[in-house]
Design an enzyme around this catalytic site. Structure first.
Site, PDB file in Angstrom:
ATOM      1  CG  ASN A  30      -6.621  -0.557   1.061  1.00 36.23           C
ATOM      2  OD1 ASN A  30      -5.890  -0.157   0.164  1.00 36.23           O
ATOM      3  ND2 ASN A  30      -6.164  -0.991   2.229  1.00 36.23           N
ATOM      4  CG  HIS A  79      -3.160   3.790   1.800  1.00 39.22           C
ATOM      5  ND1 HIS A  79      -3.644   3.352   0.587  1.00 39.22           N
ATOM      6  CD2 HIS A  79      -3.241   2.718   2.637  1.00 39.22           C
ATOM      7  CE1 HIS A  79      -3.983   2.078   0.692  1.00 39.22           C
ATOM      8  NE2 HIS A  79      -3.752   1.672   1.917  1.00 39.22           N
ATOM      9  CB  CYS A 123      -0.952   0.007   1.196  1.00 38.89           C
ATOM     10  SG  CYS A 123      -2.126  -1.346   1.139  1.00 38.89           S
TER      11      CYS A 123
HETATM   12  O1  UT7 Z   1      -3.808  -0.781   3.433  1.00 37.42           O
HETATM   13  C1  UT7 Z   1      -2.990  -1.463   4.310  1.00 37.42           C
HETATM   14  C2  UT7 Z   1      -3.316  -1.118   5.643  1.00 37.42           C
HETATM   15  N1  UT7 Z   1      -4.547  -1.746   6.084  1.00 37.42           N
HETATM   16  C3  UT7 Z   1      -5.272  -1.126   6.954  1.00 37.42           C
HETATM   17  O2  UT7 Z   1      -4.930  -0.022   7.272  1.00 37.42           O
HETATM   18  C4  UT7 Z   1      -6.422  -1.826   7.604  1.00 37.42           C
HETATM   19  C5  UT7 Z   1      -6.355  -1.549   9.064  1.00 37.42           C
HETATM   20  N2  UT7 Z   1      -7.433  -2.160   9.866  1.00 37.42           N
HETATM   21  C6  UT7 Z   1      -8.710  -1.780   9.757  1.00 37.42           C
HETATM   22  O3  UT7 Z   1      -9.063  -0.970   8.939  1.00 37.42           O
HETATM   23  C7  UT7 Z   1      -9.689  -2.350  10.775  1.00 37.42           C
HETATM   24  O4  UT7 Z   1      -8.985  -3.004  11.791  1.00 37.42           O
HETATM   25  C8  UT7 Z   1     -10.709  -3.315  10.150  1.00 37.42           C
HETATM   26  C9  UT7 Z   1     -11.696  -2.542   9.314  1.00 37.42           C
HETATM   27  C10 UT7 Z   1      -9.995  -4.349   9.297  1.00 37.42           C
HETATM   28  C11 UT7 Z   1     -11.499  -4.042  11.255  1.00 37.42           C
HETATM   29  O5  UT7 Z   1     -12.109  -3.096  12.130  1.00 37.42           O
HETATM   30  P1  UT7 Z   1     -12.000  -3.300  13.721  1.00 37.42           P
HETATM   31  O6  UT7 Z   1     -12.814  -2.233  14.322  1.00 37.42           O
HETATM   32  O7  UT7 Z   1     -10.534  -3.346  14.048  1.00 37.42           O
HETATM   33  O8  UT7 Z   1     -12.727  -4.671  13.915  1.00 37.42           O
HETATM   34  P2  UT7 Z   1     -12.151  -6.060  14.488  1.00 37.42           P
HETATM   35  O9  UT7 Z   1     -11.167  -6.648  13.540  1.00 37.42           O
HETATM   36  O10 UT7 Z   1     -11.718  -5.871  15.896  1.00 37.42           O
HETATM   37  O11 UT7 Z   1     -13.455  -6.938  14.491  1.00 37.42           O
HETATM   38  C12 UT7 Z   1     -14.563  -6.605  15.331  1.00 37.42           C
HETATM   39  C13 UT7 Z   1     -15.623  -7.667  15.133  1.00 37.42           C
HETATM   40  C14 UT7 Z   1     -15.093  -9.090  15.264  1.00 37.42           C
HETATM   41  O12 UT7 Z   1     -16.091  -9.851  15.913  1.00 37.42           O
HETATM   42  P3  UT7 Z   1     -15.951 -10.193  17.478  1.00 37.42           P
HETATM   43  O13 UT7 Z   1     -14.651 -10.930  17.603  1.00 37.42           O
HETATM   44  O14 UT7 Z   1     -15.945  -8.859  18.164  1.00 37.42           O
HETATM   45  O15 UT7 Z   1     -17.164 -11.013  17.734  1.00 37.42           O
HETATM   46  C15 UT7 Z   1     -14.965  -9.547  13.825  1.00 37.42           C
HETATM   47  O16 UT7 Z   1     -15.108 -10.956  13.687  1.00 37.42           O
HETATM   48  O17 UT7 Z   1     -16.164  -7.564  13.813  1.00 37.42           O
HETATM   49  C16 UT7 Z   1     -16.121  -8.858  13.178  1.00 37.42           C
HETATM   50  N3  UT7 Z   1     -15.957  -8.655  11.751  1.00 37.42           N
HETATM   51  C17 UT7 Z   1     -16.983  -8.420  10.925  1.00 37.42           C
HETATM   52  N4  UT7 Z   1     -18.306  -8.330  11.147  1.00 37.42           N
HETATM   53  C18 UT7 Z   1     -19.089  -8.061  10.087  1.00 37.42           C
HETATM   54  C19 UT7 Z   1     -14.799  -8.623  11.031  1.00 37.42           C
HETATM   55  N5  UT7 Z   1     -15.078  -8.385   9.739  1.00 37.42           N
HETATM   56  C20 UT7 Z   1     -16.421  -8.247   9.644  1.00 37.42           C
HETATM   57  C21 UT7 Z   1     -17.295  -7.980   8.579  1.00 37.42           C
HETATM   58  N6  UT7 Z   1     -18.613  -7.904   8.843  1.00 37.42           N
HETATM   59  N7  UT7 Z   1     -16.875  -7.801   7.323  1.00 37.42           N
END
Ligand code: UT7
Length: 325
Positions: free
Chosen positions: A282, A252, A115
């Site tokens: 992204n 980005h 990225c």
């Molecule tokens: O470009 C390279 C750099 N990449 C990035 O910068 C990405 C950086 N990370 C992010 O943008 C965020 O961490 C995400 C968008 C990927 C995830 O957001 P988050 O607020 O960190 O959520 P999380 O990973 O902590 O997940 C929260 C909950 C989990 O469920 P539990 O364990 O709380 O029950 C996940 O299983 O959300 C669940 N979850 C989803 N639910 C519905 C994960 N993906 C999804 C989804 N739909 N697509």
């Protein structure tokens, strides 16, 4: 003191026609429009057709940038394609784009910093142009991440999209001051200890497969906000500028929450931030040049304005550049 600067003389982009909405993804995996919008700001993304590999997507962006620059392609003697999704293991996607543009002189190569690739490629081109190693460079960020997504993994498949953006840079004399047009500073960094937080689980040299993208989202998010603020602070320290001096912040486009948190940390007002993540998702190395091309075409970014770009990606890699447009 008279020095050479790399001036942006053209900018263009290309997005594949097919749009995939959050609702369409919610019909395939256990997710919802509400979750995706709330956690990321993404509403839709573009997905390349089967006959649109990265070289084709990148070529269309390159052609748009060259048309915007109003130059003959034969003037270009350096092509760098930032991509993590090349058409083939080799030859470089850049050489395929070079041939399609009818360019036979100079050098063309790919650069891999995921990225952060566009920032790394811009920094590399700047070194060639300002030291007399090239006269005109085409820097392209082009990706087809749809090909390396595990479409069963809701934690990653909702985040990414395909597309390409490009800039044409020309070496031109400057005074060596911040009033010069062109690239004023670049900062690039890497820290390979974090490989397992964002990677593709395949490759020619290991599994002999292409593999799928894997990410520990929360960890990447945490590092992104810290590293992005750090790289921009270096720019501010080096130039004596502050967030209030930036006309356009073009980060980005990974997650709206990362963009907002970084802008807030740097004292940049949200009205000065270019955001495309809602419509593009992204697009990895393509996200910054896609956003630059949009804001250049609609007249937000004007000649002479200060534009700050930054990115963070797999590796980890991260970096920033300050450009007087
Ligand atoms: O470009 C390279 C750099 N990449 C990035 O910068 C990405 C950086 N990370 C992010 O943008 C965020 O961490 C995400 C968008 C990927 C995830 O957001 P988050 O607020 O960190 O959520 P999380 O990973 O902590 O997940 C929260 C909950 C989990 O469920 P539990 O364990 O709380 O029950 C996940 O299983 O959300 C669940 N979850 C989803 N639910 C519905 C994960 N993906 C999804 C989804 N739909 N697509």
């Amino acid at each position: 003191m008279s020095i050479l600067r790399s001036q942006v003389v053209g900018c263009g982009s290309y997005l594949p026609a097919r749009i995939v909405t959050n609702a369409e993804l919610a019909a395939r995996v256990d997710t919802s429009d509400e979750w995706i919008v709330q956690r990321t700001g993404i509403r839709q993304r573009h997905v390349a057709a089967d006959d649109e590999p990265t070289s084709v997507v990148g070529l269309k962006a390159a052609q748009a940038a060259i048309a915007d620059a109003g130059i003959d392609p034969s003037e270009i003697d350096l092509i760098i394609v930032a991509t993590a999704t090349p058409d083939h293991t080799f030859p470089a996607t850049a050489t395929q784009i070079q041939a399609a543009l009818g360019i036979t002189g100079g050098a063309a190569f790919d650069l891999q910093a995921v990225c952060s690739g566009f920032v790394f490629a811009l920094a590399t081109a700047d070194k060639f142009l300002t030291t007399g190693g090239a006269r005109a460079a085409l820097v392209i960020g082009a990706e087809t991440f749809s090909r390396i997504l595990d479409w069963e993994d809701r934690a990653t498949c909702v985040l990414f999209g395909d597309g390409a953006g490009a800039v044409v840079l020309k070496a031109a004399p400057g005074e060596g001051t911040l009033a010069d047009r062109g690239i004023l500073t670049t900062h690039i960094r890497s820290d390979g200890r974090h490989k397992d937080k964002l990677y593709v689980d395949g490759g020619a040299g290991s599994t002999k497969t292409v593999g799928f993208l894997r990410m520990e989202g929360k960890e990447v998010f945490r590092h992104a906000v810290t590293n992005l603020a750090e790289t921009v602070r270096h720019t501010f320290e080096q130039t004596g500028l502050s967030g209030a001096d930036i006309d356009w912040f073009v980060p980005h486009q990974a997650n709206r929450r990362i963009i907002d948190a970084t802008a807030d940390k740097l004292g940049i007002s949200h009205d000065h931030v270019v955001v495309t993540v809602d419509r593009h998702g992204n697009t990895s190395a393509a996200s910054i040049p896609l956003a630059l091309a949009e804001a250049h075409a609609d007249g937000r970014i004007k000649r002479g304005q200060l534009v700050l770009i930054e990115a963070m990606g797999g590796g980890f890699t991260w970096g920033s550049a300050l450009i007087r447009w």
